[in-house]
Design a protein around this motif. Structure first.
Motif, short mmCIF file in Angstrom:
data_model
loop_
_atom_site.label_atom_id
_atom_site.label_comp_id
_atom_site.label_asym_id
_atom_site.label_seq_id
_atom_site.Cartn_x
_atom_site.Cartn_y
_atom_site.Cartn_z
N ILE A 85 7.37 5.50 -4.28
CA ILE A 85 7.37 5.53 -2.82
C ILE A 85 6.90 6.91 -2.38
CG2 ILE A 85 8.70 5.15 -0.71
CD1 ILE A 85 10.73 3.62 -2.36
N LYS A 88 4.24 1.54 -4.30
CA LYS A 88 3.36 1.26 -5.43
C LYS A 88 4.14 0.68 -6.60
CE LYS A 88 -0.12 3.28 -3.30
NZ LYS A 88 -1.28 2.54 -2.81
N CYS A 128 5.28 9.85 0.26
CA CYS A 128 5.47 10.13 1.69
C CYS A 128 4.52 9.24 2.50
CB CYS A 128 5.18 11.60 1.99
SG CYS A 128 6.30 12.75 1.20
N SER A 129 5.06 8.59 3.50
CA SER A 129 4.23 7.65 4.27
C SER A 129 4.61 7.68 5.74
CB SER A 129 4.41 6.23 3.72
OG SER A 129 3.73 5.29 4.53
N ASP A 130 3.58 7.79 6.57
CA ASP A 130 3.81 7.74 8.02
C ASP A 130 3.96 6.30 8.51
OD1 ASP A 130 3.66 10.49 8.22
OD2 ASP A 130 1.50 10.49 8.61
N ASP A 131 3.68 5.33 7.62
CA ASP A 131 3.78 3.92 8.01
C ASP A 131 5.22 3.42 7.97
OD1 ASP A 131 1.03 3.78 8.33
OD2 ASP A 131 0.70 3.25 6.23
N SER A 188 0.81 -1.21 0.00
CA SER A 188 0.00 0.00 0.00
C SER A 188 0.85 1.26 0.00
CB SER A 188 -0.95 0.01 1.21
OG SER A 188 -0.21 0.03 2.41
N ASN A 189 2.06 1.20 0.55
CA ASN A 189 2.89 2.41 0.55
C ASN A 189 4.08 2.34 -0.41
OD1 ASN A 189 4.75 0.81 2.05
ND2 ASN A 189 3.84 1.48 3.98
#
Length: 721
Positions: free
Chosen positions: A359, A309, A361-364, A306-307
């Motif tokens: 990729i 792609k 921006c992701s807080d995960d 999901s984070n």
């Protein structure tokens, strides 16, 4: 220990120790009996108190008292007296052993129950008194986990609402009282980190704060260079100022704009026509698998479909799952991989398919410190699938044994451009314009430590080496390459001095020296890839393209006879397919798991002592040829490195049980060969060289290898199938 002299024993001490041991055994037996029978009478609690006075590390006694406390709280009017009694028991235990983990954690647990209001004056008074008894308080664990004083102090401050700014001032008071106060330095690092993250008033500028902290700790170091506390704090400061606030992707395979293909070569084909200058041979395409590797500058976790792609016009089987290649206890890893399983049917004509990796921006995706990946990235590569109508000859690297003497069975293509080295644009944050490291500040620190009066201080030499390497990383650009080399050479000299000065930590210094050597050698490749100052002759000393008859070109790197004890900077070698690390002093191959294109590996004539130390190799899907000859596998009757993984006999239901059963059917002692069984069941080797190891001379070893390696064709140069 820690500067405290030992008291010489007297003759009467022996008899006293015997009597104390007898009393201790009797008390332990009674407390265990009461614990098992859930006896919580006043007499039973008195026995546990006597035991803890003698041995504050009796964890069962502390747990027993926790259960007794809960049992005796059924009478509300007795709560205060019960809590006061427990606090007094802890104080008595601390008088016996000031550094008792069990006692401090029991006190923290008790206060955390909030059964009665915390008498903060009493608690801080106790801490202050004990700090005076042991001002240095050398009692934090190696990984920075807060213990005893520090844990309780933070708990009390938080429960009372003491601002972190005030706590920081308190650490300064304690440091001024005694530079050797480990607790104060340690708490200062934690408080500063929190205040900077929160952007509290006066802590908006990280650069300003850390400059002041460097000045503070430098005063402490020059006041007493032999004291360790300041050196540890300086190391923490250096780590904070030499790492980005957020994790960054520094390398990937395939790289941006790469063109991958599996070339089938007919007997009539000219080797010079094997590939064009715009394509890279991907050997794993033979099995319709393409690994995608993401390499970060610090360990991260949380990568998933999901984070990260993936977009492609290829038909890709199964759900995409990202896996860490080297995992810490917390689940973080520098290197992550997923495998594209291509299910397209053969094309009627050669076709190229695009794959895009994004990729956002992701807080995960977070680092160990909790910082998220905040720099969005994407790269694209293409895969060429073959023409099914041509019916070319199948690629076979192993129709005869691979020889690591390249003049025998390989020839150099002579032109590295045939594998598109110009396309391997590995990114590296240390050479970017926005480097966070402050060259001027590091240079000032280097000048200071060079003037340190104690020339034989191991801490000074180690810190100076680290400063030099941090500075060398910044100098990795443009016209600074000569200076960079000078910094690395000086650091190598310091590590050599430390090996002689501090032989008890020889292996650590050898590993650090190896990393510098790996940095230098891989940077020479890096310079060429970016068309910097490295000439082709220097580049070809370590790198070449090897072409074997009826096969495809392999990117070949030779790192032999460099005295390496460990492997580093593998993010610069993700493109390597043939790697020669022979004639070094390697004890582990950790780091090689990132090289998912690696097909042939030579680690002969090293110091590998067990198959468990080869576990990273089981994660390389392309590995087909492995030379382990003349190592030390099986040479040590008691080999502790053999047990760095958990016991396989507890893995019921896992695939290893099938391998064990196959060996038992051939009367093989699986208890003797369990580590070999786990290794060979996990790799698909076509060629293995293992002569010169003690294990190779053992009965049944050859049977183990041939039983578990169905694809094996060559064993020590002899055809087995």
């Amino acid at each position: 220990m820690h500067g405290q002299p030992r008291r010489p024993k007297k003759p009467e001490d022996g008899a006293a120790a015997v009597a104390k041991a007898a009393k201790l055994r009797d008390l332990q037996a009674q407390v265990l009996h009461n614990h098992h029978t859930s006896t919580y009478t006043e007499e039973a609690l008195g026995l546990s108190f006597k035991l803890l006075e003698i041995n504050p590390e009796a964890y069962t006694a502390w747990n027993y008292r926790k259960l007794a406390l809960r049992h005796n709280l059924k009478e509300p009017e007795a709560i205060k007296s019960v809590v006061d009694d427990e606090l007094r028991v802890v104080e008595a235990a601390l008088r016996a052993n000031l550094k008792s983990y069990g006692a401090w954690y029991h006190r923290k647990w008790l206060l955390n129950q909030k059964l009665t209001p915390v008498d903060s004056k009493r608690e801080f008074g106790l801490l202050d008194k004990l700090l005076k008894l042991d001002a240095r308080n050398f009692h934090t664990t190696a990984d920075g986990v807060w213990t005893d004083f520090s844990t309780l102090h933070r708990f009390l401050a938080k429960s009372m609402g003491v601002p972190e700014e005030d706590e920081l001032k308190y650490t300064m008071v304690k440091i001024c009282d005694n530079f050797s106060n480990y607790l104060a330095w340690h708490n200062r690092s934690i408080l500063l980190s929190n205040l900077l993250v929160q952007q509290s008033k006066g802590f908006e500028s990280k650069n300003k704060i850390f400059k002041e902290e460097f000045d503070l700790v430098t005063q402490a170091l020059f006041t007493d260079p032999s004291d360790q506390s300041g050196w540890f704090y300086h190391l923490w400061l250096l780590a904070q100022t030499s790492s980005p606030d957020n994790p960054q992707l520094i390398a990937s395979w395939p790289c941006n704009d790469a063109k991958l293909s599996l070339f089938h070569i007919s007997k009539s084909d000219d080797l010079n026509m094997v590939s064009s200058s715009s394509s890279i041979c991907c050997y794993s395409l033979k099995d319709r698998i393409v690994p995608i590797v993401l390499y970060f500058d610090e360990p991260v976790k949380g990568l998933n479909s999901s984070n990260v792609k993936l977009n492609s016009d290829l038909v890709i089987g199964k759900d995409i799952q990202w896996r860490p290649l080297s995992v810490t206890d917390s689940g973080h890893s520098n290197c992550w991989v997923t495998y594209l399983e291509i299910s397209n049917k053969e094309c009627s004509s050669p076709q190229q398919f695009s794959v895009e990796v994004g990729i956002p921006c992701s807080d995960d995706m977070v680092s160990r410190s909790g910082s998220p990946c905040s720099s969005p990235l994407h790269f694209t590569f293409t895969i060429e699938l073959s023409n099914s109508n041509d019916k070319p000859q199948e690629i076979d690297l192993f129709h005869e044994p691979i020889s690591w003497n390249c003049s025998e069975s390989f020839r150099s293509d002579g032109n590295p451009s045939c594998v598109a080295f110009d396309q391997l644009n590995i990114s590296n944050t240390v050479v970017q314009e926005n480097s966070k490291w402050h060259l001027e500040g590091l240079s000032d620190q280097i000048d200071l430590f060079r003037e340190l009066p104690d020339e034989n201080s191991k801490f000074a030499k180690l810190t100076l080496a680290r400063l030099l390497l941090a500075c060398a990383a910044i100098k990795s650009r443009g016209n600074s390459l000569i200076e960079r080399k000078g910094y690395c050479e000086e650091a190598l000299g310091l590590f050599s001095d430390l090996i002689n000065l501090d032989p008890s930590h020889k292996r650590y210094y050898e590993d650090e020296r190896s990393l510098v050597i790996m940095d230098q050698v891989t940077w020479k490749m890096f310079e060429h890839l970016f068309n910097l100052t490295c000439d082709m002759r220097t580049f070809m000393k370590y790198c070449s393209v090897q072409v074997k008859s009826n096969s495809a070109p392999l990117n070949h790197v030779q790192l032999c006879r460099l005295s390496l004890t460990c492997i580093g900077f593998t993010e610069r070698m993700l493109w390597v397919q043939m790697l020669d690390l022979s004639h070094n002093s390697l004890r582990s191959v950790e780091g090689l798991e990132a090289l998912q294109q690696l097909a042939c590996l030579n680690i002969s004539n090293n110091q590998i002592s067990s198959f468990t130390s080869l576990e990273p190799l089981t994660k390389i899907v392309s590995l087909k040829a492995l030379d382990l000859s003349f190592n030390q596998i099986g040479a040590h009757p008691i080999d502790t490195t053999r047990y760095i993984c958990s016991s396989p006999f507890s893995h019921k239901g896992e695939p290893c049980e099938e391998a064990f059963e196959a060996c038992r059917k051939k009367n093989i002692d699986v208890e003797e060969f369990w580590d070999a069984i786990l290794f060979f069941k996990s790799v698909k080797l076509v060629q293995l060289d293992i002569k010169g190891n003690a294990v190779a001379d053992k009965d049944d070893f050859r049977t183990v290898v041939t039983t578990l390696s169905a694809s094996l064709k060559w064993l020590d140069g002899t055809c087995v199938h």
